[in-house]
Design an enzyme around this catalytic site. Structure first.
Site, short mmCIF file in Angstrom:
data_model
loop_
_atom_site.label_atom_id
_atom_site.label_comp_id
_atom_site.label_asym_id
_atom_site.label_seq_id
_atom_site.Cartn_x
_atom_site.Cartn_y
_atom_site.Cartn_z
N GLU A 79 34.26 35.91 50.06
CA GLU A 79 32.82 35.08 50.11
C GLU A 79 32.11 35.71 50.91
O GLU A 79 32.52 36.16 52.15
CB GLU A 79 33.17 33.65 50.39
CG GLU A 79 33.81 32.85 49.40
CD GLU A 79 34.05 31.38 49.67
OE1 GLU A 79 33.09 30.74 50.52
OE2 GLU A 79 35.04 30.71 49.45
N GLU A 124 40.18 28.55 52.80
CA GLU A 124 39.79 28.44 54.01
C GLU A 124 40.65 27.32 54.70
O GLU A 124 40.40 26.17 54.98
CB GLU A 124 38.44 27.89 54.03
CG GLU A 124 37.35 28.95 53.42
CD GLU A 124 35.67 28.75 53.78
OE1 GLU A 124 35.37 27.40 53.90
OE2 GLU A 124 35.15 29.69 53.75
C1 BG6 Z 1 32.84 28.41 52.00
C2 BG6 Z 1 33.57 27.52 50.75
O1 BG6 Z 1 32.92 27.82 52.93
O2 BG6 Z 1 31.45 28.54 51.98
C3 BG6 Z 1 32.78 27.53 49.52
O3 BG6 Z 1 34.66 28.31 50.60
C4 BG6 Z 1 31.36 27.17 49.94
O4 BG6 Z 1 33.34 26.50 48.67
C5 BG6 Z 1 30.80 28.23 50.68
O5 BG6 Z 1 30.44 26.91 48.64
C6 BG6 Z 1 29.28 28.26 51.06
O6 BG6 Z 1 29.04 27.25 51.79
P1 BG6 Z 1 27.90 26.09 51.02
O7 BG6 Z 1 27.77 24.86 52.06
O8 BG6 Z 1 26.57 26.87 51.44
O9 BG6 Z 1 28.29 25.87 49.64
#
Ligand code: BG6
Length: 471
Positions: free
Chosen positions: A364, A174
């Site tokens: 993701e 990111e």
């Molecule tokens: C992404 C990141 O932004 O979102 C992850 O690359 C992160 O590291 C994921 O865990 C989900 O966000 P969160 O705040 O729910 O963990």
């Protein structure tokens, strides 16, 4: 069949959010190791070193460092084709600028990658996922060009050591987070001004470009991608002022993939720098380097869509969810305020495919929410997470439409936190994404036992049918 043969189904994690063992085998501290736990109403704090009595979730996390064999076996049982994980930079170069790598750290990932291969899983490795060796603060971390050399040495070390074991790489997780959360993105203070953030981003672009070139030289089989943090927004209304505000907002994010995929800064960004008096620390040869180091594919995270309009409040992510001053009344939200918009995924796939024409990968996606562990068949605990299945089903259907109807070239899908892990935004454990429940609470207490959720069996079936059976 919509999903192509060889589609990379899998799951994703990040070292600082799952490994724990924060000082094991010579590891140095990294920027995540000094971030305290927060919650949906409490911002995570960055402390000056590790302070006794504070709760730092990265220190124990889910202890993946010691339990990776069990975890990867579970991924294998689900049929994963790929596992996206990150190497913890401070395990390899504890201070960032060491001249020699830490052999124990390198050996650990040898074991991890070998284990993946034993289960028929192709590793997809992020070199820097939300962590930078803390010791690099002594020269200002990514504010300084020294960070480029440190990263390139680290990347080269990994490419050489894991040649033949790893073929898919991502440079920075990111990377556009440098504009929103610079500490997380690269150890730059969160109150840094725009000149500083743009300097740091420039250095990361250079570092990534050098890494891409080295990866190709060391092993022509290597494929290196960029990783964009999935910020996509709709204009609040069709009032052209809202549309313009949204265009301007999206440009603050889209220049990152523009640079990394095309190999040069877009005109709109250069004009903006001129207007604002922002100067990039360019040196002779940089432009050629950026061009030659363009990535092979574009990966990104997708969780939600946003709304932006003429109020022009920008975006605030300090509480772990993006705030723009607008919400979308047509779609639901999670308890953490993240909107749920499967169509937005198809929309984003088309946006990128039309703009760049390079292979895409969703690295993701998922639903972070509360889970309740209950007694399952034969007395084995489980979680009935039909809400998660529903979320994932809708998003996989959106990818399917993008491939089948729109002709998008999509390589793979690695939903986030395939095993429960620490939330990056809030530092909580109770915001869970996994197919596998981990018995650890927000204070790091629990048995650390792993339990298959209902979604585990569902995803296994999805993979076995190459996305045909989403029922
Ligand atoms: C992404 C990141 O932004 O979102 C992850 O690359 C992160 O590291 C994921 O865990 C989900 O966000 P969160 O705040 O729910 O963990």
């Amino acid at each position: 069949m919509a999903f192509p043969e060889g589609f990379l189904w899998g799951g994703a994690t990040a070292a600082n959010q799952c490994e724990g063992a924060y000082l094991a085998d010579g590891k140095g501290l990294n920027t995540a190791d000094v971030m305290t736990a927060g919650d949906v109403n409490t911002r995570r704090r960055i402390t000056d070193g590790v302070i006794e009595g504070e709760n730092y979730p990265s220190h124990t996390a889910i202890d993946h460092y010691h339990r990776f064999r069990e975890d990867i076996a579970l991924f294998g049982e689900m049929g994963f084709k790929t596992y996206r994980l990150s190497i913890n930079w401070a395990r390899i170069f504890p201070n960032g600028d060491d001249t020699e790598p830490n052999e124990a750290g390198l050996a650990h990932y040898d074991e991890v990658f070998d284990c993946c291969r034993e289960h028929g899983i192709e590793p997809l490795v992020t070199l820097s996922h939300y962590e930078t060796p803390l010791s690099m603060q002594k020269f200002g971390s990514w504010k300084s060009r020294k960070a480029v050399d440190c990263f390139v040495r680290y990347a080269e070390t990994c490419f050489r050591r894991y040649k033949g074991k790893v073929r898919y790489w991502l440079t920075f997780n990111e990377i556009n987070c440098m504009s929103m959360m610079p500490w997380t993105a690269g150890g730059v203070p969160n109150d840094a001004d725009e000149q500083t953030r743009m300097t740091a981003a420039y250095h990361q672009f250079l570092a990534s470009a050098q890494a891409v070139q080295l990866a190709h030289q060391i092993d022509p089989e290597n494929k290196v991608g960029m990783m964009y943090g999935g910020i996509f927004s709709y204009p609040n209304t069709c009032d052209p002022r809202d549309v313009q505000a949204n265009d301007e907002f999206m440009r603050t994010m889209m220049f990152y993939p523009d640079v990394m995929v095309r190999g040069y800064y877009p005109a709109y960004k250069l004009r903006e720098f001129e207007r604002k008096g922002i100067v990039l620390p360019q040196q002779p040869g940089d432009a050629e380097l950026l061009k030659a180091g363009a990535v092979d594919f574009l990966s990104y995270s997708y969780y939600f869509s946003m709304v932006v309009g003429q109020k022009g409040e920008g975006m605030d992510v300090s509480m772990g969810s993006p705030e723009t001053g607008y919400t979308n009344p047509y779609i639901p939200q999670t308890p953490w305020g993240w909107s749920i918009d499967p169509y937005g995924l198809r929309h984003s796939l088309n946006l990128f495919w039309e703009r760049y024409q390079v292979p895409l990968m969703i690295v993701e996606n998922g639903l972070g929410t509360f889970d309740e562990l209950v007694e399952g068949p034969n007395g084995v605990p489980t979680v009935h997470d039909d809400y998660r299945i529903d979320y994932l089903r809708q998003h996989i259907k959106a990818m399917k439409d993008a491939i089948e109807i729109d002709g998008v070239d999509l390589m793979g899908y690695t939903p986030w936190g395939c095993i429960d892990l620490v939330s990056a935004g809030t530092g909580e454990m109770k915001k869970r994404y996994g197919f596998i429940y981990v018995d650890v609470d927000d204070e790091g207490r629990g048995t650390f036992n792993r339990y298959r959720k209902d979604s585990f069996y569902w995803y296994k079936k999805v993979i076995a049918t190459n996305g045909e059976d989403l029922g």
